[in-house]
Design a protein around this motif. Sequence first.
Motif, PDB file in Angstrom:
ATOM      1  N   SER A  45       1.012  -1.000   0.001  1.00  0.00           N
ATOM      2  CA  SER A  45      -0.096  -0.025   0.028  1.00  0.00           C
ATOM      3  C   SER A  45       0.813   0.902  -0.119  1.00  0.00           C
ATOM      4  O   SER A  45       2.094   1.191   0.595  1.00  0.00           O
ATOM      5  CB  SER A  45      -0.874  -0.003   1.149  1.00  0.00           C
ATOM      6  N   GLN A 127      -6.037   8.978   1.835  1.00  0.00           N
ATOM      7  CA  GLN A 127      -5.950   7.863   1.449  1.00  0.00           C
ATOM      8  C   GLN A 127      -6.468   6.714   2.437  1.00  0.00           C
ATOM      9  O   GLN A 127      -7.123   5.473   2.126  1.00  0.00           O
ATOM     10  CB  GLN A 127      -4.362   7.848   1.215  1.00  0.00           C
ATOM     11  N   THR A 131      -9.014   3.727   2.022  1.00  0.00           N
ATOM     12  CA  THR A 131      -8.718   2.330   1.979  1.00  0.00           C
ATOM     13  C   THR A 131      -9.581   1.823   3.193  1.00  0.00           C
ATOM     14  O   THR A 131      -9.921   0.516   3.046  1.00  0.00           O
ATOM     15  CB  THR A 131      -7.142   2.258   2.600  1.00  0.00           C
ATOM     16  N   GLU A 134     -13.084   0.988   1.835  1.00  0.00           N
ATOM     17  CA  GLU A 134     -12.574  -0.224   0.991  1.00  0.00           C
ATOM     18  C   GLU A 134     -12.801  -1.465   1.642  1.00  0.00           C
ATOM     19  O   GLU A 134     -13.549  -2.521   1.454  1.00  0.00           O
ATOM     20  CB  GLU A 134     -11.526  -0.340   0.323  1.00  0.00           C
ATOM     21  N   TYR A 135     -11.927  -1.614   2.882  1.00  0.00           N
ATOM     22  CA  TYR A 135     -11.835  -2.822   3.675  1.00  0.00           C
ATOM     23  C   TYR A 135     -13.100  -2.925   4.274  1.00  0.00           C
ATOM     24  O   TYR A 135     -13.637  -4.206   4.313  1.00  0.00           O
ATOM     25  CB  TYR A 135     -10.727  -2.393   4.865  1.00  0.00           C
TER      26      TYR A 135
END
Length: 153
Positions: A45, A127, A131, A134-135
Amino acid sequence: MGIMFRGVNPINLDAKGRMAIPARYREMIASHCSNQMVATIDTESRCLLLYPLPEWEEIQAQIEALPSFNKVARRIQRLLIGHATDLELDGNGRLLLPASLREYAGLDKKIVLLGQGRKFEIWDEAQWSATRDEYLDEVGEDTLPPEMLELSL
């Protein structure tokens, strides 16, 4: 038991690229590693990994032990060890993140220090939020490793 970092900490980088380590971690860092830390890039990442020096030395030894004739291992060695940078908390509990590492992780003013047990991750705040979302969208029983299903959280 050793060192244990946890929590999500929003932090502002100053104009010189310095970040203040939250006060609740400073004593632990001072006593565990005399304020000596190592930062490197995360190859999965766009974030940075921040280790106390003793933890980093263990990791580096493991990385160096990988077979250098293996292309993937060689790549990991070059990226992780090549970017590893020794950092020291100053008298005000700040770390100066070098421009090359800040650039890799897209760190601007607002960042997040994420406790991950024996290390921290350093993310650009936007960011990290993207992220994390998304997780959260991906989490489901069908995607969890079997070991996770046995945990009672």
